[in-house]
Design an enzyme around this catalytic site. Structure first.
Site, PDB file in Angstrom:
ATOM      1  CE1 TYR A  91       4.478  -8.360   2.034  1.00 57.70           C
ATOM      2  CE2 TYR A  91       4.961  -6.022   2.137  1.00 57.70           C
ATOM      3  CZ  TYR A  91       4.088  -7.053   1.862  1.00 57.70           C
ATOM      4  OH  TYR A  91       2.822  -6.774   1.398  1.00 57.70           O
ATOM      5  CD1 TRP A 114       3.548  -4.717  -2.618  1.00 58.90           C
ATOM      6  CD2 TRP A 114       2.694  -4.141  -4.610  1.00 58.90           C
ATOM      7  NE1 TRP A 114       2.185  -4.805  -2.542  1.00 58.90           N
ATOM      8  CE2 TRP A 114       1.624  -4.451  -3.733  1.00 58.90           C
ATOM      9  CE3 TRP A 114       2.399  -3.743  -5.907  1.00 58.90           C
ATOM     10  CZ2 TRP A 114       0.288  -4.394  -4.135  1.00 58.90           C
ATOM     11  CZ3 TRP A 114       1.069  -3.676  -6.295  1.00 58.90           C
ATOM     12  CH2 TRP A 114       0.034  -4.011  -5.431  1.00 58.90           C
TER      13      TRP A 114
HETATM   14  N1  LIG Z   1       1.209   3.265   7.990  1.00 60.01           N
HETATM   15  C1  LIG Z   1       0.981   2.352   7.047  1.00 60.01           C
HETATM   16  N2  LIG Z   1       2.011   1.632   6.556  1.00 60.01           N
HETATM   17  C2  LIG Z   1       1.778   0.699   5.598  1.00 60.01           C
HETATM   18  C3  LIG Z   1       0.477   0.464   5.098  1.00 60.01           C
HETATM   19  C4  LIG Z   1      -0.592   1.246   5.640  1.00 60.01           C
HETATM   20  O1  LIG Z   1      -1.768   1.089   5.266  1.00 60.01           O
HETATM   21  N3  LIG Z   1      -0.297   2.176   6.594  1.00 60.01           N
HETATM   22  N4  LIG Z   1       0.278  -0.459   4.098  1.00 60.01           N
HETATM   23  C5  LIG Z   1       1.239  -1.540   4.002  1.00 60.01           C
HETATM   24  C6  LIG Z   1       1.079  -2.311   2.760  1.00 60.01           C
HETATM   25  S1  LIG Z   1      -0.484  -2.923   2.460  1.00 60.01           S
HETATM   26  C7  LIG Z   1       2.112  -2.603   1.920  1.00 60.01           C
HETATM   27  S2  LIG Z   1       1.844  -3.689   0.617  1.00 60.01           S
HETATM   28  C8  LIG Z   1       3.460  -2.084   2.156  1.00 60.01           C
HETATM   29  C9  LIG Z   1       4.225  -1.759   0.852  1.00 60.01           C
HETATM   30  O2  LIG Z   1       5.590  -1.699   1.113  1.00 60.01           O
HETATM   31  P1  LIG Z   1       6.701  -2.026  -0.011  1.00 60.01           P
HETATM   32  O3  LIG Z   1       6.192  -3.009  -0.996  1.00 60.01           O
HETATM   33  O4  LIG Z   1       7.969  -2.352   0.695  1.00 60.01           O
HETATM   34  O5  LIG Z   1       6.826  -0.603  -0.695  1.00 60.01           O
HETATM   35  P2  LIG Z   1       7.428  -0.185  -2.127  1.00 60.01           P
HETATM   36  O6  LIG Z   1       7.667   1.278  -2.060  1.00 60.01           O
HETATM   37  O7  LIG Z   1       6.547  -0.672  -3.224  1.00 60.01           O
HETATM   38  O8  LIG Z   1       8.817  -0.936  -2.145  1.00 60.01           O
HETATM   39  C10 LIG Z   1       9.298  -1.660  -3.232  1.00 60.01           C
HETATM   40  C11 LIG Z   1      10.758  -1.294  -3.453  1.00 60.01           C
HETATM   41  O9  LIG Z   1      11.298  -2.152  -4.446  1.00 60.01           O
HETATM   42  C12 LIG Z   1      12.130  -1.386  -5.300  1.00 60.01           C
HETATM   43  N5  LIG Z   1      12.213  -2.087  -6.595  1.00 60.01           N
HETATM   44  C13 LIG Z   1      11.359  -2.016  -7.639  1.00 60.01           C
HETATM   45  N6  LIG Z   1      11.772  -2.811  -8.642  1.00 60.01           N
HETATM   46  C14 LIG Z   1      12.896  -3.417  -8.216  1.00 60.01           C
HETATM   47  C15 LIG Z   1      13.781  -4.361  -8.806  1.00 60.01           C
HETATM   48  O10 LIG Z   1      13.595  -4.820  -9.922  1.00 60.01           O
HETATM   49  N7  LIG Z   1      14.845  -4.765  -8.056  1.00 60.01           N
HETATM   50  C16 LIG Z   1      15.085  -4.294  -6.802  1.00 60.01           C
HETATM   51  N8  LIG Z   1      16.148  -4.764  -6.148  1.00 60.01           N
HETATM   52  N9  LIG Z   1      14.265  -3.378  -6.228  1.00 60.01           N
HETATM   53  C17 LIG Z   1      13.188  -2.964  -6.919  1.00 60.01           C
HETATM   54  C18 LIG Z   1      11.473  -0.036  -5.400  1.00 60.01           C
HETATM   55  O11 LIG Z   1      12.408   0.951  -5.806  1.00 60.01           O
HETATM   56  C19 LIG Z   1      10.938   0.134  -3.970  1.00 60.01           C
HETATM   57  O12 LIG Z   1      11.834   0.835  -3.158  1.00 60.01           O
HETATM   58  O13 LIG Z   1       3.378  -0.913   2.987  1.00 60.01           O
HETATM   59  C20 LIG Z   1       2.692  -1.162   4.226  1.00 60.01           C
HETATM   60  N10 LIG Z   1       2.832  -0.024   5.102  1.00 60.01           N
HETATM   61  N1  LIG Z   2      -2.669   4.452  -6.017  1.00 62.12           N
HETATM   62  C1  LIG Z   2      -2.351   3.437  -5.199  1.00 62.12           C
HETATM   63  N2  LIG Z   2      -3.178   2.367  -5.108  1.00 62.12           N
HETATM   64  C2  LIG Z   2      -2.879   1.335  -4.267  1.00 62.12           C
HETATM   65  C3  LIG Z   2      -1.676   1.314  -3.533  1.00 62.12           C
HETATM   66  C4  LIG Z   2      -0.823   2.462  -3.639  1.00 62.12           C
HETATM   67  O1  LIG Z   2       0.242   2.536  -2.983  1.00 62.12           O
HETATM   68  N3  LIG Z   2      -1.196   3.484  -4.476  1.00 62.12           N
HETATM   69  N4  LIG Z   2      -1.360   0.229  -2.745  1.00 62.12           N
HETATM   70  C5  LIG Z   2      -2.047  -1.040  -2.998  1.00 62.12           C
HETATM   71  C6  LIG Z   2      -1.929  -1.952  -1.853  1.00 62.12           C
HETATM   72  S1  LIG Z   2      -0.416  -2.673  -1.541  1.00 62.12           S
HETATM   73  C7  LIG Z   2      -2.964  -2.284  -1.059  1.00 62.12           C
HETATM   74  S2  LIG Z   2      -2.769  -3.432   0.202  1.00 62.12           S
HETATM   75  C8  LIG Z   2      -4.296  -1.711  -1.254  1.00 62.12           C
HETATM   76  C9  LIG Z   2      -4.925  -1.288   0.081  1.00 62.12           C
HETATM   77  O2  LIG Z   2      -6.261  -1.102  -0.070  1.00 62.12           O
HETATM   78  P1  LIG Z   2      -7.151  -0.621   1.170  1.00 62.12           P
HETATM   79  O3  LIG Z   2      -6.688  -1.238   2.411  1.00 62.12           O
HETATM   80  O4  LIG Z   2      -8.552  -0.869   0.755  1.00 62.12           O
HETATM   81  O5  LIG Z   2      -6.876   0.970   1.105  1.00 62.12           O
HETATM   82  P2  LIG Z   2      -6.428   2.124   2.094  1.00 62.12           P
HETATM   83  O6  LIG Z   2      -6.142   3.268   1.189  1.00 62.12           O
HETATM   84  O7  LIG Z   2      -5.395   1.710   3.047  1.00 62.12           O
HETATM   85  O8  LIG Z   2      -7.728   2.444   2.962  1.00 62.12           O
HETATM   86  C10 LIG Z   2      -8.919   2.936   2.371  1.00 62.12           C
HETATM   87  C11 LIG Z   2      -9.775   3.649   3.376  1.00 62.12           C
HETATM   88  O9  LIG Z   2     -10.127   2.825   4.490  1.00 62.12           O
HETATM   89  C12 LIG Z   2     -10.633   3.677   5.501  1.00 62.12           C
HETATM   90  N5  LIG Z   2     -10.419   3.091   6.832  1.00 62.12           N
HETATM   91  C13 LIG Z   2      -9.257   3.007   7.509  1.00 62.12           C
HETATM   92  N6  LIG Z   2      -9.461   2.448   8.728  1.00 62.12           N
HETATM   93  C14 LIG Z   2     -10.787   2.167   8.811  1.00 62.12           C
HETATM   94  C15 LIG Z   2     -11.633   1.571   9.807  1.00 62.12           C
HETATM   95  O10 LIG Z   2     -11.206   1.190  10.904  1.00 62.12           O
HETATM   96  N7  LIG Z   2     -12.947   1.416   9.499  1.00 62.12           N
HETATM   97  C16 LIG Z   2     -13.473   1.816   8.307  1.00 62.12           C
HETATM   98  N8  LIG Z   2     -14.766   1.595   8.087  1.00 62.12           N
HETATM   99  N9  LIG Z   2     -12.711   2.392   7.355  1.00 62.12           N
HETATM  100  C17 LIG Z   2     -11.393   2.562   7.589  1.00 62.12           C
HETATM  101  C18 LIG Z   2      -9.870   4.987   5.359  1.00 62.12           C
HETATM  102  O11 LIG Z   2     -10.798   6.071   5.334  1.00 62.12           O
HETATM  103  C19 LIG Z   2      -9.102   4.831   4.053  1.00 62.12           C
HETATM  104  O12 LIG Z   2      -9.170   5.974   3.222  1.00 62.12           O
HETATM  105  O13 LIG Z   2      -4.220  -0.566  -2.108  1.00 62.12           O
HETATM  106  C20 LIG Z   2      -3.515  -0.838  -3.329  1.00 62.12           C
HETATM  107  N10 LIG Z   2      -3.726   0.274  -4.208  1.00 62.12           N
HETATM  108 MO   LIG Z   3      -0.474  -3.961   0.356  1.00 64.80          MO
END
Ligand SMILES: Nc1nc2c(c(=O)[nH]1)N[C@H]1C(S)=C(S)[C@@H](COP(=O)(O)OP(=O)(O)OC[C@H]3O[C@@H](n4cnc5c(=O)[nH]c(N)nc54)[C@H](O)[C@@H]3O)O[C@H]1N2
Ligand SMILES: Nc1nc2c(c(=O)[nH]1)N[C@H]1C(S)=C(S)[C@@H](COP(=O)(O)OP(=O)(O)OC[C@H]3O[C@@H](n4cnc5c(=O)[nH]c(N)nc54)[C@H](O)[C@@H]3O)O[C@H]1N2
Ligand SMILES: [Mo]
Length: 763
Positions: A107, A109
């Site tokens: 898993y 991005w």
């Molecule tokens: N506490 C908490 N944890 C969360 C979340 C949260 O809201 N709270 N959000 C979750 C969500 S929504 C997401 S999507 C995940 C994201 O979690 P990930 O998608 O696992 O996070 P990234 O840091 O984008 O990891 C991508 C990795 O791929 C590597 N990479 C980039 N390009 C390439 C390539 O071409 N080849 C190879 N081999 N590697 C490459 C980058 O260097 C990077 O280390 O985190 C989750 N974790």
């Molecule tokens: N710059 C930047 N943008 C990103 C990403 C990144 O790593 N960097 N990651 C991308 C990815 S993989 C994803 S999945 C999306 C995630 O997109 P979202 O899930 O929409 O974003 P978050 O930043 O996790 O949360 C936004 C806000 O939700 C509120 N929140 C948290 N828990 C609760 C709750 O129980 N109730 C209510 N009402 N509000 C709550 C918090 O105040 C938080 O600031 O963002 C994407 N966009």
């Molecule tokens: Mo995500």
């Protein structure tokens, strides 16, 4: 000097190159609000944190069984040796333990670009080997993905096909935005894209619509848009929504005709709301005790809705919480009671502002990626159950109505993801990562995951190869022209997997006789064919490459989710058991053996401000996405570091909660609970609800016992599924305590690569 075009998950750009070096990056000319994240490229390409040569963990070479994983040195080896050893290990484990023992769900991005998408390539590779244990759903909205189809029949109700922003601007009177519409999240969209357009969308909507940010943090909609804020305790949105429905039902203002024609189960839900089924009316007074919102405010909000065009929206983080299925179901129910599902600018929607493109016109941009093939072993875990998989072999778990058994995993292979960024309870993940015989990681940087591997393959970044990028909700198909030659000895993932496949006698099946450049041309052929089907004239590959992009025409910007169903619910029956929107479902109740009633319900999230546990851990920790990077990517860049203080992330806290702990602005703090601890620097903010702290994700995990020297909140979060229904990530249900930290902050070890020995000097 030459100019090349490329794109990352945070937008398109052009690069100036001299003597094979990237000098600077300029924004894409069609992007109205380019992201500063791309400015990090010159620095990140040549970063000292790059993995430059194949490396093998010293203890693995000595057969130590994985105990030192994450704490060990590495030995640098030639490519052939690394590939030989990895292929032999994959072959041996497959032979001795079967394909299910190979875990390569991987898993993450990865990076933009369709052909060199690491996660696609690793799945294609393991499928050509006869299958593997995979991961399904996602971290972003995994609970909703599994659950929504049972309620409204369409997976796309989260993610892809939202009612367009233009119809909201033109028709909506009130937008209830649960969790806000946070600007930082519009920086990015998976796959790459040409235009950041949220700014103008939100300005348009805020100018004509009453937008209410309902959630614990005022900053989830920037103040300049002039929206209202209704603070609500984290994870209690369902209780608030039930009380809003209670007011509508008590006033007799719920849309009975809509409920009868388009929904099933409304009576069961109403019996729960008015208390006739369980003796507890879900009144504003009841909800006030749970949510911290005054009863009068709930009544006023509810009475402001009938007669108006209302959109009930939520971001994705609401469902990344314990019982995260319920607030989404309750939102659908409220929208149904208001009777506007299928009308322009009305109904419900999940994910506005969660990433760029949500609410954009439906371009349906044709894009082609390498086929992954099919997984004949056919087993997948819900992605957020990774530690359970590695620790609980042979045990059963439930997911989406079925019971499964975790297989025994002997080999883990990751390419394009960072579980030591994304997963919850990292101390538990660390233990889990020590259980398989071998861990292989393809990475560009020395992430915490690469440090926990046995064999590390240096991978190129997107700027070191040709590719095509784009996203379905953006009008641009973008050429990704190799900007610089591979850094160090890095190789493309495509070539790494092709070399492994060759050693395992499936080379031809993996490549189909093509180089990656030939696949890029093939991709354009397929894209061109689809453009032609739509009556467009695709340029030749050479002309496309020369121009650097192809722009699709603007479609009519009036998409409304469920408009067809509303027009004719018989012809456009939903693929649910009743053919309608399910406000109650016997099937869902049965899936949990009655532990959950089969309708939206307030279920205790266990770690929240109303729990007994809050006496020990009195603060609710929220972990939003980071503003200055994508997840853990580019954590080392100057742009990311500019958002830190003393190399630590800023934890936002209400001034009174800070004062109660003797914490002042800029003080170092330690966050802790029964699972772990990490450091941050306090940022005082009256826009944070009392009892809540926010610490963004993405600081590189730097373990010191159960503590993190850095600011990674996932040492604190709980590793449990949202529920047996969706089994999504529940990171937002986490209680902690915070104290001022007067000592010297520990020196970070993850700001430089691990120790790497030349062959023969490892001792
Ligand atoms: N506490 C908490 N944890 C969360 C979340 C949260 O809201 N709270 N959000 C979750 C969500 S929504 C997401 S999507 C995940 C994201 O979690 P990930 O998608 O696992 O996070 P990234 O840091 O984008 O990891 C991508 C990795 O791929 C590597 N990479 C980039 N390009 C390439 C390539 O071409 N080849 C190879 N081999 N590697 C490459 C980058 O260097 C990077 O280390 O985190 C989750 N974790
Ligand atoms: N710059 C930047 N943008 C990103 C990403 C990144 O790593 N960097 N990651 C991308 C990815 S993989 C994803 S999945 C999306 C995630 O997109 P979202 O899930 O929409 O974003 P978050 O930043 O996790 O949360 C936004 C806000 O939700 C509120 N929140 C948290 N828990 C609760 C709750 O129980 N109730 C209510 N009402 N509000 C709550 C918090 O105040 C938080 O600031 O963002 C994407 N966009
Ligand atoms: Mo995500």
């Amino acid at each position: 000097m030459s100019r090349r075009r490329s794109v990352s998950h945070w937008g398109a750009f052009s690069a100036t190159v001299a003597d094979g070096r990237l000098i600077s990056v300029a924004p894409f000319e069609h992007d109205p609000r380019p992201s500063p994240l791309n400015d990090a490229w010159p620095e990140m390409l040549a970063s000292p944190m790059r993995v430059e040569r194949p490396a093998i963990r010293r203890g693995w070479l000595n057969g130590d069984g994985g105990r030192a994983r994450g704490d060990d040195d590495f030995v640098l080896v030639p490519w052939d040796e690394a590939l030989d050893r990895a292929a032999a290990e994959i072959g041996r484990i497959r032979e001795q333990h079967g394909n299910q023992a190979l875990f390569a769900g991987s898993y993450g991005w990865s990076s933009a670009g369709r052909i060199h998408h690491a996660r696609t390539l690793i799945r294609r590779f393991y499928n050509t080997l006869g299958g593997f244990t995979d991961q399904t759903t996602n971290y972003s909205y995994g609970a909703a993905m599994a659950f929504l189809p049972r309620v409204v029949g369409v997976k796309n109700a989260v993610g892809a096909s939202l009612t367009s922003f233009a119809t909201i601007r033109d028709h909506c009177d009130v937008m209830l935005a649960f969790g806000g519409i946070p600007a930082k999240n519009w920086e990015v969209n998976s796959g790459g894209f040409g235009q950041h357009r949220y700014e103008s969308f939100l300005a348009g909507v805020a100018g004509s619509t009453r937008v209410v940010n309902i959630g614990p943090f005022r900053g989830d909609i920037e103040e300049r848009f002039g929206c209202e804020w209704l603070p609500v305790r984290p994870n209690t949105d369902t209780a608030l929504l039930l009380a809003l429905m209670h007011v509508l039902v008590t006033d007799g203002l719920h849309d009975r005709a809509f409920l009868a024609r388009y929904c099933s189960g409304a009576d069961d839900l109403i019996a729960y709301i008015d208390g006739s089924s369980d003796g507890e009316p879900k009144s504003p007074a009841w909800a006030s005790r749970i949510t911290g919102v005054a009863a009068e405010a709930i009544v006023a909000l509810a009475r402001g809705l009938p007669g108006k065009r209302v959109l009930v929206a939520a971001n994705w983080s609401l469902q990344r919480a314990r019982h995260g299925e319920q607030p989404y179901w309750a939102i659908i129910a409220l929208a149904a009671m208001l009777g506007q599902i299928g009308l322009p600018g009305g109904g419900f929607g999940f994910g506005y502002g969660s990433s760029n493109g949500m609410g954009n016109p439906r371009y349906d941009t044709p894009l082609f990626g390498l086929p992954t093939g099919s997984n004949v072993t056919g087993f997948s875990i819900p992605c957020a159950r990774v530690s359970d998989l590695l620790l609980n072999a042979g045990q059963t778990f439930r997911f989406d109505g079925d019971t499964h058994v975790y297989p025994k995993i002997e080999l883990v292979h990751w390419a394009g993801g960072n579980p030591f960024h994304h997963h919850q309870d990292l101390n538990r993940l660390r233990e889990a990562f020590r259980s398989p015989q071998t861990v292989i990681v393809n990475e560009c940087y020395w992430t915490a995951t690469a440090r926990h591997a046995d064999i590390v393959f240096p991978a190129t970044t997107a700027l070191e190869r040709d590719d095509i990028g784009g996203a379905s909700r953006d009008p641009f198909i973008l050429a990704m022209q190799q900007v610089v030659p591979p850094v160090g000895e890095a190789r493309d993932d495509y070539d790494i997997f092709a070399a492994l496949a060759g050693r395992l006698d499936v080379g031809e099946a993996f490549t189909e006789g093509r180089t990656s450049s030939e696949w890029v041309r093939q991709a354009w052929e397929q894209i061109g064919a689809r453009l032609s089907e739509r009556g467009l004239e695709p340029p030749s590959f050479e002309d496309f490459w020369q121009a650097g992009y192809f722009q699709l025409p603007e479609p009519r910007d009036n998409y409304v989710m469920f408009a067809d169903f509303r027009d004719d619910p018989e012809t456009h029956r939903l693929p649910t058991p009743s053919g309608r929107i399910e406000l109650a479902s016997a099937g869902i109740a049965a899936m949990t053996d009655g532990a959950q009633p089969g309708h939206p319900a307030w279920l205790d999230p266990e770690e929240w401000l109303g729990a007994d546990l809050a006496r020990t851990w009195p603060l609710h920790l929220l972990t939003p996405q980071p503003a200055r990077r994508l997840h853990g990517q580019m954590d080392w860049s100057a742009h990311s570091r500019a958002g830190k203080v003393r190399d630590r992330e800023i934890m936002q806290i209400h001034p009174e909660d800070a004062a109660a702990r003797g914490i002042a602005e800029g003080d170092a703090v330690r966050l802790y609970n029964g699972r772990g601890a990490c450091f941050a620097v306090a940022g005082l903010d009256e826009g944070v609800m009392r009892g809540v702290v926010l610490l963004p994700t993405g600081a590189t995990y730097d373990p010191d016992g159960t503590s993190d020297r850095n600011s990674n909140p996932n040492v604190l979060t709980r590793d449990i599924g949202t529920s047996e229904l969706g089994q999504g990530c529940a990171a937002q249900s986490c209680l902690v305590e915070v104290e001022r930290f007067d000592g010297e902050l520990p020196a970070l070890r993850v700001n430089r690569p691990p120790v790497q020995h030349e062959r023969g000097t490892a001792g």
